[in-house]
Design a protein around this motif. Structure first.
Motif, PDB file in Angstrom:
ATOM      1  N   MET A   5     -12.429   3.736  -2.738  1.00 40.96           N
ATOM      2  CA  MET A   5     -11.927   3.235  -1.459  1.00 40.96           C
ATOM      3  C   MET A   5     -10.407   3.396  -1.390  1.00 40.96           C
TER       4      MET A   5
ATOM      5  N   LYS B  18     -20.219  -6.718  -8.788  1.00 40.90           N
ATOM      6  CA  LYS B  18     -21.015  -6.387  -7.604  1.00 40.90           C
ATOM      7  C   LYS B  18     -21.712  -5.034  -7.785  1.00 40.90           C
TER       8      LYS B  18
ATOM      9  N   GLY C 203      -9.621  -6.176  12.337  1.00 42.94           N
ATOM     10  CA  GLY C 203     -10.370  -6.381  11.096  1.00 42.94           C
ATOM     11  C   GLY C 203     -11.402  -7.488  11.146  1.00 42.94           C
ATOM     12  N   THR C 204     -11.535  -8.172  12.289  1.00 40.99           N
ATOM     13  CA  THR C 204     -12.395  -9.357  12.307  1.00 40.99           C
ATOM     14  C   THR C 204     -13.881  -9.009  12.329  1.00 40.99           C
TER      15      THR C 204
ATOM     16  N   LYS D 238      -2.624   0.042  13.095  1.00 40.83           N
ATOM     17  CA  LYS D 238      -1.606  -0.844  13.680  1.00 40.83           C
ATOM     18  C   LYS D 238      -0.193  -0.277  13.587  1.00 40.83           C
TER      19      LYS D 238
ATOM     20  N   LEU E 267     -14.059  -6.506   8.306  1.00 42.54           N
ATOM     21  CA  LEU E 267     -14.059  -7.206   7.025  1.00 42.54           C
ATOM     22  C   LEU E 267     -15.322  -8.042   6.828  1.00 42.54           C
ATOM     23  N   VAL E 268     -15.870  -8.534   7.927  1.00 38.23           N
ATOM     24  CA  VAL E 268     -17.129  -9.279   7.818  1.00 38.23           C
ATOM     25  C   VAL E 268     -18.249  -8.340   7.372  1.00 38.23           C
TER      26      VAL E 268
ATOM     27  N   ILE F 182     -10.161   3.247   4.784  1.00 35.98           N
ATOM     28  CA  ILE F 182      -9.864   2.305   5.852  1.00 35.98           C
ATOM     29  C   ILE F 182      -8.588   2.775   6.527  1.00 35.98           C
TER      30      ILE F 182
ATOM     31  N   LEU G  97      -9.364   0.257  11.110  1.00 31.92           N
ATOM     32  CA  LEU G  97      -9.007  -1.152  10.990  1.00 31.92           C
ATOM     33  C   LEU G  97      -7.960  -1.461  12.051  1.00 31.92           C
TER      34      LEU G  97
ATOM     35  N   ASP H 146      -5.847   2.005   8.965  1.00 33.54           N
ATOM     36  CA  ASP H 146      -5.176   0.912   9.689  1.00 33.54           C
ATOM     37  C   ASP H 146      -4.330   1.539  10.798  1.00 33.54           C
TER      38      ASP H 146
ATOM     39  N   PRO I   7      -7.924  -1.750  -2.655  1.00 32.19           N
ATOM     40  CA  PRO I   7      -7.835  -1.438  -1.220  1.00 32.19           C
ATOM     41  C   PRO I   7      -8.674  -2.368  -0.343  1.00 32.19           C
TER      42      PRO I   7
ATOM     43  N   MET J 235     -10.909   4.149  -7.621  1.00 33.28           N
ATOM     44  CA  MET J 235     -10.200   3.216  -6.737  1.00 33.28           C
ATOM     45  C   MET J 235      -8.806   2.943  -7.272  1.00 33.28           C
TER      46      MET J 235
ATOM     47  N   ILE K 237      -3.089  -0.862  -4.964  1.00 29.98           N
ATOM     48  CA  ILE K 237      -1.992  -0.689  -4.005  1.00 29.98           C
ATOM     49  C   ILE K 237      -0.907  -1.712  -4.319  1.00 29.98           C
TER      50      ILE K 237
ATOM     51  N   CYS L   7      -9.231 -14.520   4.899  1.00 31.48           N
ATOM     52  CA  CYS L   7     -10.399 -13.770   4.419  1.00 31.48           C
ATOM     53  C   CYS L   7     -10.686 -12.569   5.313  1.00 31.48           C
ATOM     54  N   LEU L   8     -10.049 -12.520   6.487  1.00 33.46           N
ATOM     55  CA  LEU L   8     -10.264 -11.399   7.409  1.00 33.46           C
ATOM     56  C   LEU L   8      -9.027 -10.509   7.505  1.00 33.46           C
TER      57      LEU L   8
ATOM     58  N   GLY M 152     -15.857 -16.696   3.893  1.00 34.45           N
ATOM     59  CA  GLY M 152     -15.512 -15.287   3.719  1.00 34.45           C
ATOM     60  C   GLY M 152     -15.771 -14.448   4.952  1.00 34.45           C
ATOM     61  N   THR M 153     -16.148 -15.086   6.066  1.00 37.30           N
ATOM     62  CA  THR M 153     -16.482 -14.326   7.266  1.00 37.30           C
ATOM     63  C   THR M 153     -15.773 -14.855   8.512  1.00 37.30           C
TER      64      THR M 153
ATOM     65  N   MET N 147     -17.885  -5.568   5.716  1.00 34.91           N
ATOM     66  CA  MET N 147     -17.647  -5.186   4.320  1.00 34.91           C
ATOM     67  C   MET N 147     -18.105  -6.296   3.375  1.00 34.91           C
ATOM     68  N   LYS N 148     -17.843  -7.535   3.754  1.00 27.42           N
ATOM     69  CA  LYS N 148     -18.232  -8.671   2.917  1.00 27.42           C
ATOM     70  C   LYS N 148     -19.747  -8.717   2.754  1.00 27.42           C
TER      71      LYS N 148
ATOM     72  N   TYR O 146      -6.859   2.731   1.385  1.00 24.91           N
ATOM     73  CA  TYR O 146      -6.330   2.089   2.586  1.00 24.91           C
ATOM     74  C   TYR O 146      -5.171   2.946   3.088  1.00 24.91           C
TER      75      TYR O 146
END
Lengths: 285, 746, 158
Positions: A1, B119, A27-28, A48, A31-32, A44, A24, A46, C21, C1, C4, C62-63, C43-44, A34-35, A3
């Motif tokens: 991965m 994970k 991200g709202t 912005k 990221l959810v 990813i 991205l 970005d 990342p 990976m 950063i 978390c976001l 986490g969401t 991805m989680k 960024y």
């Protein structure tokens, strides 16, 4: 991965041509996903840091809203709120105060959720998205972007850089309402946006009604708009509009609501949104 | 010296000092389960079943074990088979042995150098399942042809004719039901269903384990009971309790959900295998799928009443499911159902059946809310039908001192009538209602527990005091315990510091549950303080050269008990402490006991809701809680318990439930779709504390934590019936259900 | 990976860390910078226990990707008190017993501070809607709203 923070649109488009690349902005959603493991992007991107993406600018009497402008920033823009209160309230209904600090109108659109609160009012407003991609720039009506749950018409490498809301004629107003079980923090079970322009006589000259969460994508219901045209929202016009709305609903049964509930409530919301939009347009019943 | 058994002129009790752990909690310094790290620590993750019910054919962990950065992989093969059946169930729940019994059941776990590697390693574990038919609903599970979750687990008390899923059965009551119903002018019989809810604590389960091959271990975890964790983990890990030191972290909510273990044995096994400390933290999705939600229920209630509101007979049949292992929650429901009433003829029957859902763990007054919801709904309907005032009818039939309860106990002093009268006299009861608004009320009840506690109270040479106790502080108990010690010793609150100790620092205390801590640990603290006072009086007596019996403790000082005892100026605690090394050594008071006399607690909730007739949305617009606290030690935290419980009950009534698909998979394992109330959903929650002293406690304290979750379910259903004209018999009363009832009514 | 490197400012202090990342700002704060005041409740973005400010804007950490914090200013609960002097909101939460278990408290304090900076005189309803993204399961929110309002009054008269 990895960024990446591209500084030009071309650079961003080229990064997005890579396998499993995702944009991205706020991200709202990303990221959810991805989680939960639903998405595992390799790159990813970005956006912005691209020029202009965090700006709201006046253009041809309307507003160009950068794809990285947050909901909170839209809500703080007095002129934008005055011109398009329904569009802004739709975007401002996405998530919590915290989410508003990040979530964007463009991201809400490109996430492809049928229940996206930011989308129906954009459709009713006739908003147009500007896309950048490997083949350059193109403008696409917002209504044509979502094609199904989680799906959009964007081509590989394309991304939205801004959304344009047109100039407002006099005597116009819009509104968006959604139904959720709580007062906040839920995904819409049904949503309805109404955008009205009144004639000099105070009757509805133009009306657009768009719905969310009652079909695979947010959608306009032209028959519903037509039912309001020429009226001052008298009961028969409202009833015809509500019937048209309910006839257009093709929702699903799920953990958030039943087919019957969504269909019924979409009509209720459209009726209430129409009255708010009418009042905002200066209409008098 | 002797002590009065009861004390009435309080200096500290009833005030509202700042809690001792307050600054840590507002500055971010307080350390919760996931906040501690250790040098060399590994990160663990658990692989969970994607099926509701399946046989585990094979687990191949070889690829995961071979991955760089993976330091240990465990499955059920890494655990022994405990002899004790409850322990075996707990172990099986932590790591499935032969079958997975619910969506989310653990099958393997990994410890790796970081979360990303852990994970990835989970993805490399291959599990072969053979899917089995599943059963989710309690009524389905009780039928003879239901898929069997476990076999051979029914207790002998279960009557024949049910599915083997029915493991527990109970009945309570007295009097002649047939005669009672024959005397009734009105009989109402209704059936109810309630969804399973989750405690919804904001802190996911988390622990940090370190264990060597010698069987010595240390565990840091968020739990309601460190001794419980020690016993269970020592049993599962086949080590001695003395060798496992369990330190409770600050706990980010429990409400009963942290009264067992889900991950701790797994972290210990991984640590033992890897030879390094292991941190294991559940995700929110894991919390919903694989911790311990409450029962869901199916209940029939039948009540007979005369025209004047006298209940002549009452019966309830309660069918509960608490998931995939046996539990006896039906007993608490069957005992609580009619507790607020003084009845001549009453009978309750309870069943518990296994389903392919996660194992039920207690949730605030377990078993009581669903039972009392059904009863209080029927009583309210009868009041409507007979045109009677709902408070008057409850007062007419209210349990009181001397009432033989439906579960056999004869009540001592109780505060039910006082709360009902307070509700009736409150401005809320007669305030005008707006359009589409309705007002409902319901009684609530909880038994309250006593049980085991150990307390040491050390008197320091500078005149300060430390109280060491063993019950994790969920809602301000360290403040209450410090206040009790200060009150008893006659010193300032700021001179006392109470700490919750690890399992090696003080003897056993039962888990923080059953609304027992302020009562039980408070009682032990009083007795430990009195022990210390006796010792301090003896020290003063020795200095004065008089008989210890001639010294008494007044206002924080030892003094001669009368003119005949001799004339000496009082010696304060600080003065006695300062010379303690010269008078016999350090001074401490102790108390270890198994307390009874907890004293039941009753409450009444009054609720106004507004229903949108076009969408079925309902909003609570006014809410008042009346509850008997016996004696409120720290009124802020009593109010907090009443408010928090009420709001959890509001969530249960309106929106919260476990939603399963046809495939038996949980559809809403997250805070997005498991909808706990948010701030904007609620009005202020007003509270009225009644103080009807519990005769079993020197200050009259009763537990207050659980009763408050009981009344909201029926209070809201009753308000909806009165405001919107629809009586819902299924929880939650979500907008689609309400709208469909409104449309059916027309 | 590849990791950063990130240079950022947290509570006014310049800090550097490296992150993966896909790592969240919450994980970086907790695991790389030992700032464990922000909590992961979901986490969401549904519980608000991880609330921080990012360039003055209230967000769920978390976001946010840790990498996005490059050059930014991050504010956490650990930065609320001025050395040994508590922020008015912190003191008010203590005085009003506006916490029970305390796990949601850091996020609610950060969110409340952001509210009062934007709106020094909110109505109860505005407080409740602003805090709708901060779940509290212990208190029923009643004492939290009172504590925020009392702090707001004190801050206005200060």
């Amino acid at each position: 991965m990895r960024y990446a923070t591209p500084k030009t649109a071309a650079e961003a488009a080229s990064l997005l041509m890579e396998d499993a690349a995702r944009v991205l902005a706020g991200g709202t959603d990303l990221l959810v996903q991805m989680k939960s493991g639903r998405l595992a992007p390799e790159t990813i991107v970005d956006i912005k840091h691209l020029p202009g993406l965090r700006d709201i600018t006046r253009e041809d009497g309307g507003f160009r809203i950068g794809a990285a402008v947050s909901g909170a920033e839209m809500g703080e823009h007095t002129d934008l709120v005055a011109a398009w209160p329904g569009v802004v309230e739709g975007v401002n209904l996405i998530g919590s105060t915290q989410v508003q600090g990040r979530a964007t109108m463009a991201g809400n659109l490109c996430n492809g959720s049928p229940a996206a609160d930011g989308v129906p009012a954009q459709i009713a407003a006739g908003a147009v998205a500007r896309l950048e991609g490997p083949e350059g720039t193109r403008d696409v009506p917002v209504a044509e972007i979502p094609t199904g749950p989680g799906k959009t018409s964007l081509k590989r490498g394309e991304f939205v850089t801004s959304i344009f809301l047109p100039a407002r004629p006099e005597r116009s107003g819009d509104a968006y309402l959604r139904f959720i079980p709580r007062t906040e923090m839920d995904i819409a079970v049904a949503g309805a946006a109404v955008n009205l322009v009144l004639g000099a006589d105070g009757t509805v000259a133009e009306a657009r009604v768009a719905l969310g969460a009652v079909a695979p994508t947010a959608m306009e219901v032209p028959e519903a708009g037509a039912a309001l045209t020429g009226s001052k929202l008298e009961d028969p016009a409202i009833e015809a509009m509500v019937d048209a709305v309910r006839a257009a609903c093709k929702p699903i049964d799920d953990k958030r609501g039943t087919v019957e509930f969504r269909t019924h409530v979409a009509g209720v919301l459209a009726k209430r949104a129409a009255r708010i939009a009418f009042a905002r347009a200066g209409g008098q019943a | 010296m002797a002590f009065d058994e009861t004390k009435h002129d309080y200096k500290v009790i009833g005030t509202r000092p700042v809690r001792p752990d307050g600054i840590d909690k507002v500055t971010g310094r307080a350390l919760y389960g996931a906040d501690l790290s250790a040098p060399g620590m590994l990160t663990a993750a658990i692989l969970r079943s994607p099926h509701a019910h399946a046989k585990i054919v094979k687990i191949d962990t070889s690829k995961a074990e071979a991955m760089a950065g993976v330091k240990a992989v465990v499955t059920s093969r890494d655990f022994g088979l405990p002899e004790d059946q409850d322990l075996r169930d707990t172990q099986d729940n932590c790591m499935a042995r032969d079958k997975v019994l619910y969506d989310g059941h653990a099958v393997a776990a990994v410890a790796a150098i970081n979360a990303q590697v852990a994970k990835a390693a989970l993805k490399a574990i291959e599990v072969e399942y053979e899917k089995l038919p599943h059963v989710i609903d309690v009524d389905d599970a009780m039928k003879g042809d239901a898929p069997l979750v476990l076999e051979g687990r029914a207790l002998e008390t279960v009557p024949e004719g049910w599915s083997q899923n029915v493991t527990n059965y109970c009945e309570f009551g007295h009097g002649d039901l047939d005669d009672g119903f024959a005397r009734a002018d009105l009989i109402v019989e209704r059936s109810f269903k309630t969804g399973a809810t989750h405690q919804g604590y904001i802190e996911p389960h988390a622990c940090l384990a370190s264990m060597g091959p010698d069987g010595r271990g240390e565990l840091w975890c968020c739990t309601q009971g460190q001794y419980m964790v020690r016993e269970v983990c020592a049993g599962i890990m086949e080590i001695e309790a003395s060798q496992l030191k369990v330190t409770p972290s600050e706990i980010g909510g429990g409400f009963g959900g942290k009264t067992t273990v889900f991950i701790e044995p797994v972290a210990l096994a991984l640590s033992r295998k890897a030879g390094r400390p292991v941190k294991l933290v559940m995700t929110r999705e894991e919390v919903f799928r694989a911790s311990g939600p409450t029962i869901h229920s199916s209940t029939d209630v039948k009540i007979g009443m005369t025209k004047d509101g006298t209940i002549t007979a009452a019966r309830a049949d309660l069918r509960y499911s608490g998931g995939c292992y046996p539990n006896g929650t039906c007993e608490m429901g069957a005992q609580a159902a009619f507790a607020p009433y003084d009845l001549k003829a009453v009978r309750t029957y309870g069943w518990n059946a296994l389903t392919n859902r996660p194992k039920e763990i207690s949730y605030r007054a377990p078993g009581a809310p669903t039972a009392i919801y059904a009863v209080e709904s029927v009583v309210d309907e009868m009041c409507q039908k007979l045109g009677l005032d709902p408070v008057d009818v409850r007062l007419k039939n209210a349990a009181d001192k001397g009432t033989k309860s439906s579960y056999g106990v004869t009540f001592e002093d109780i505060g039910l009538k006082a709360t009902l009268e307070a509700a009736k006299a409150h401005p809320h009861y007669t305030a005008p209602l707006g359009p589409n608004q309705g007002r409902g009320l319901s009684c609530g009840f909880w038994f309250n527990f006593g049980g085991n506690a150990s307390v040491t109270l050390s008197v320091n040479t500078d005149g300060t005091v430390n109280v060491t106790e063993g019950n994790p502080d969920i809602g301000g108990s360290r403040a209450s315990i410090s206040m009790i010690a200060a009150e008893e010793l006659g010193i300032g609150y700021d001179r006392v510091r109470t700490i919750v100790a690890d399992t090696t620092s003080i003897g056993h205390s039962d888990t923080t549950d059953g609304s027992r801590v302020t009562f039980t640990v408070g009682l032990a603290t009083i007795k430990a303080a009195r022990d210390a006072k006796t010792k301090m009086c003896a020290r003063a007596a020795a200095l004065w050269g008089i008989d210890p019996e001639a010294v008494e403790w007044v206002d924080g000082a030892a003094q001669p008990s009368g003119p005949n005892a001799g004339k000496f100026p009082p010696m304060s605690l600080a003065e006695i402490a300062a010379v303690s090394f010269q008078t016999g050594g350090p001074i401490a008071g102790h108390h270890e006991s198994n307390a009874d006399g907890a004293g039941v607690s009753f409450g009444v909730h009054l609720c106004d809701i507004e229903v949108d007739p076009e969408t079925g949305a309902s909003k609570v617009v006014r809410y008042t809680v009346f509850q008997d606290a016996g004696k409120a030690i720290h009124p802020d935290y009593v109010e907090g318990q009443l408010q928090g419980g009420a709001v959890q009950g509001i969530g249960w009534a309106l929106n919260e439930e476990y939603i399963y698909g046809e495939d038996g998979i949980l559809q809403n394992p997250g805070f997005l779709d498991y909808r706990v109330p948010v701030a904007s959903d609620l009005p202020p929650i007003d509270t009225v504390i009644l103080e009807v002293p519990n005769p079993g406690h020197p200050y009259g304290v009763r537990g207050v934590g659980e009763t408050s979750i009981v009344p909201p379910l029926a209070a809201i259903a009753n308000a909806m019936s009165r405001g919107a004209g629809v009586r819902l018999t299924q929880l939650p009363m979500s907008p689609p259900r309400v709208l469909s009832a409104l449309m059916a009514k027309g | 990976m590849k990791s950063i490197p990130v240079s950022t400012t947290v509570n006014g202090d310049a800090v550097d860390f490296v992150c993966a990342p896909g790592e969240t700002l919450l994980d970086a704060l907790r695991n790389r910078l030992s700032l464990t005041g922000a909590k992961e409740g979901c986490g969401t973005g549904d519980c608000g226990a991880c609330s921080v400010t990012l360039n003055g804007r209230l967000v769920c950490s978390c976001l946010v990707l840790a990498a996005e914090a490059e050059g930014a200013e991050v504010g956490t609960v650990e930065g609320m008190a001025d050395h040994d002097k508590l922020h008015v909101l912190q003191q008010s939460f203590l005085d009003h017993a506006a916490l029970q278990c305390g796990i949601c408290t850091p996020g609610i304090l950060v969110a409340s501070k952001a509210l009062l900076e934007e709106n020094p005189e909110p109505t109860d309803e505005e407080v409740r809607y602003w805090l709708a993204g901060n779940l509290c399961r212990c208190t029923g929110y009643d004492k939290i709203v009172r504590a925020v309002q009392d702090a707001a009054a004190k801050m206005r008269s200060a």
